[in-house]
Write an enzyme that holds these catalytic residues in place. Sequence first.
Site, PDB file in Angstrom:
ATOM      1  N   TRP A 148      61.053 -46.610-119.703  1.00 49.51           N
ATOM      2  CA  TRP A 148      59.920 -46.902-120.592  1.00 49.51           C
ATOM      3  C   TRP A 148      58.712 -46.029-120.268  1.00 49.51           C
ATOM      4  CZ3 TRP A 148      61.170 -48.844-124.924  1.00 49.51           C
ATOM      5  CH2 TRP A 148      62.288 -49.682-125.019  1.00 49.51           C
ATOM      6  N   ASP A 180      51.483 -50.936-119.518  1.00 47.76           N
ATOM      7  CA  ASP A 180      52.468 -51.527-120.423  1.00 47.76           C
ATOM      8  C   ASP A 180      53.062 -52.720-119.674  1.00 47.76           C
ATOM      9  OD1 ASP A 180      54.655 -52.279-121.913  1.00 47.76           O
ATOM     10  OD2 ASP A 180      55.687 -50.347-121.778  1.00 47.76           O
ATOM     11  N   LYS A 215      59.683 -60.511-125.187  1.00 49.76           N
ATOM     12  CA  LYS A 215      60.329 -60.775-123.909  1.00 49.76           C
ATOM     13  C   LYS A 215      59.758 -62.041-123.258  1.00 49.76           C
ATOM     14  CE  LYS A 215      60.978 -55.813-123.383  1.00 49.76           C
ATOM     15  NZ  LYS A 215      62.422 -55.668-123.516  1.00 49.76           N
TER      16      LYS A 215
END
Length: 362
Positions: free
Chosen positions: A103, A173, A197
Amino acid sequence: MTKRAFNFNAGPAALPLEVLQQAQEQFVDYNGAGMSIMEMSHRSALYEQVNNEAQSLLRELFGIPSNYHVLLLQGGASTQFASVPMNLLHAGQTGAYVMTGSWADKAIKEAKLFGETAIVATSESDKFNRIPDLSSIQLPDNAAYLHITSNETIEGTQFTSYPDTGNVPLVADMSSDILCRPVDVSKFGLIYAGAQKNLGPSGVTIVIVRDDLAANSPKTIPTMLRYDTHVKNDSLYNTPPSFSVYMANLVLKWLKGKGGVAAVEQYNRDKTKLIYDTIDNSGGFYRGFAQPESRSIMNITFRIHSEELEKLFVKESEAEGFVGLKGHRSVGGLRASTYNAVPLESCQALAQFMSEFQKRHG
């Protein structure tokens, strides 16, 4: 009541059963309006109440200071990979990034489209199985911000502490670990997270941005991608992802009812310890991917010594009602995502299944 799966999906992921049941009760008729929240104008008083409540609950649970705005946006964290440099990376500056895996890599690729970037720390030499040491990190003199990925879902690594960046804004993030533990938000200039999530269903993205950073959005970038647009319009500039915001609001209420973020952190640590202990006590049958000091309490990544056995593990686990234990295609292996809403019972069942699988095939 139908039997619930042992849901270890990486995202979209498990939601609290109580939240789903509450949404089911209110699905056709929200608060006596004679219609669903999905059918309602986002300009209505009823929806505005949901929008405001979600923001204030997030402030309360995460301890967000008053000089930050909470934005409820669309486009996922993937849009934020571009929005961050578009809003914060000005001419003559460098976007500094910590490279921790899949990511972080995507965030860096997007930033390169908008300006100078620098990777100031990386764990690539260890296949991203650890978080790099940032205690003596050197930032470029012209750094616009330092960007980190607080939890790498795919590799199963997580920051245990955050670097002090002085006057350089720290950007994170937190898609896969927001609200899994208390965080000092004042250390950050900006935090963003896709909801699917730990916060709700897919569709809404949380951005927590310090006032001074939001105010400096360049007027040359698209209106929808400017933070100040959404600050000025209280996240209601255009039609918001109203059902996702409503669901996130219910999850936040559920989290508050569980005793808040500190209580949930202990619960998460108890859950993941069951599975990590099973790995560590397996005599090498199971092998954790992340180095112990970088292990995530949200995504547990592990291997078995043969790929054939890993395939069999997935097949047999699915037959027993487990979902989502296959590792990401880019790294292989096995992965159990143990987000806030995954119950302790699911982790107990997985630990037991792993022990039995080892007895059969060890």
